[in-house]
Design a protein around this motif. Structure first.
Motif, PDB file in Angstrom:
ATOM      1  N   CYS A 236      -6.204   1.206   5.616  1.00  0.00           N
ATOM      2  CA  CYS A 236      -5.145   1.795   6.395  1.00  0.00           C
ATOM      3  C   CYS A 236      -5.130   1.894   7.841  1.00  0.00           C
ATOM      4  CB  CYS A 236      -4.540   3.095   5.531  1.00  0.00           C
ATOM      5  SG  CYS A 236      -4.181   2.664   4.002  1.00  0.00           S
TER       6      CYS A 236
ATOM      7  N   ARG B 159       0.267   4.257   1.032  1.00  0.00           N
ATOM      8  CA  ARG B 159      -0.195   5.077   1.778  1.00  0.00           C
ATOM      9  C   ARG B 159       0.493   4.643   3.352  1.00  0.00           C
ATOM     10  NH1 ARG B 159      -6.160   6.629   2.335  1.00  0.00           N
ATOM     11  NH2 ARG B 159      -5.474   7.088   4.606  1.00  0.00           N
ATOM     12  N   CYS B 160       0.203   3.294   3.651  1.00  0.00           N
ATOM     13  CA  CYS B 160       0.586   2.829   4.961  1.00  0.00           C
ATOM     14  C   CYS B 160       1.901   1.905   4.781  1.00  0.00           C
ATOM     15  CB  CYS B 160      -0.521   2.337   5.664  1.00  0.00           C
ATOM     16  SG  CYS B 160      -1.244   0.854   4.897  1.00  0.00           S
TER      17      CYS B 160
ATOM     18  N   CYS C 126       0.700  -1.130  -0.167  1.00  0.00           N
ATOM     19  CA  CYS C 126       0.127  -0.046   0.031  1.00  0.00           C
ATOM     20  C   CYS C 126       0.830   1.154  -0.064  1.00  0.00           C
ATOM     21  CB  CYS C 126      -0.880  -0.223   1.161  1.00  0.00           C
ATOM     22  SG  CYS C 126      -2.043   1.431   1.448  1.00  0.00           S
TER      23      CYS C 126
ATOM     24  N   HIS D 239      -8.791  -3.521   1.675  1.00  0.00           N
ATOM     25  CA  HIS D 239      -7.838  -3.168   2.656  1.00  0.00           C
ATOM     26  C   HIS D 239      -8.228  -1.789   3.180  1.00  0.00           C
ATOM     27  CE1 HIS D 239      -4.030  -1.625   3.885  1.00  0.00           C
ATOM     28  NE2 HIS D 239      -4.124  -0.509   3.186  1.00  0.00           N
TER      29      HIS D 239
END
Ligand SMILES: [Zn+2]
Length: 119
Positions: free
Chosen positions: A90, A15-16, A13, A88
């Motif tokens: 985050c 972002r995370c 991912c 998903h």
């Protein structure tokens, strides 16, 4: 992160930086899906759905066809023939550092269970 394809694959991912499964949800007119690779039992799936997350059957594990994500139909949610994963969110439950490096061609990958499972 590469563009998703119908064949499910592990990715990270952006972002995370958690491990995610990326795939398209169909061969035609598909939507990209990013799911947590953690398999859900019945209670965890219900919790994910109450959180507004979509759940998917993870097909093709163990070398039976290409891995793919297929959305679970709410009316048939009691049937659990395949591992179930959810969209998903985050931060994901599995850090990307838990993903092993890619296997050389011909070697089993994360989707292929080992032959010598001790149980
Ligand atoms: Zn994330």
């Amino acid at each position: 992160m590469k563009a998703p394809k119908v064949r499910a694959r592990l990715d990270v991912c952006p972002r995370c930086e958690s491990a995610i499964v990326v795939a398209l949800d169909a061969a035609v007119a598909a939507l990209p899906v990013r799911a947590d690779p953690l398999h859900l039992d019945g209670h965890a799936e219900l919790r994910a759905r109450l959180e507004g997350r979509t759940t998917y059957n993870l097909l093709g594990l163990g070398g039976l066809g290409a891995p793919a994500l297929v959305e679970r139909i709410p009316e048939l949610i009691v049937h659990r023939k395949h591992p179930v994963v959810a969209t998903h969110r985050c931060p994901g439950p599995i850090p990307a550092s838990a993903i092993p490096p890619p296997s050389p061609p011909g070697e089993p990958d994360l989707f292929t269970p080992p032959d010598d499972i001790p149980f």
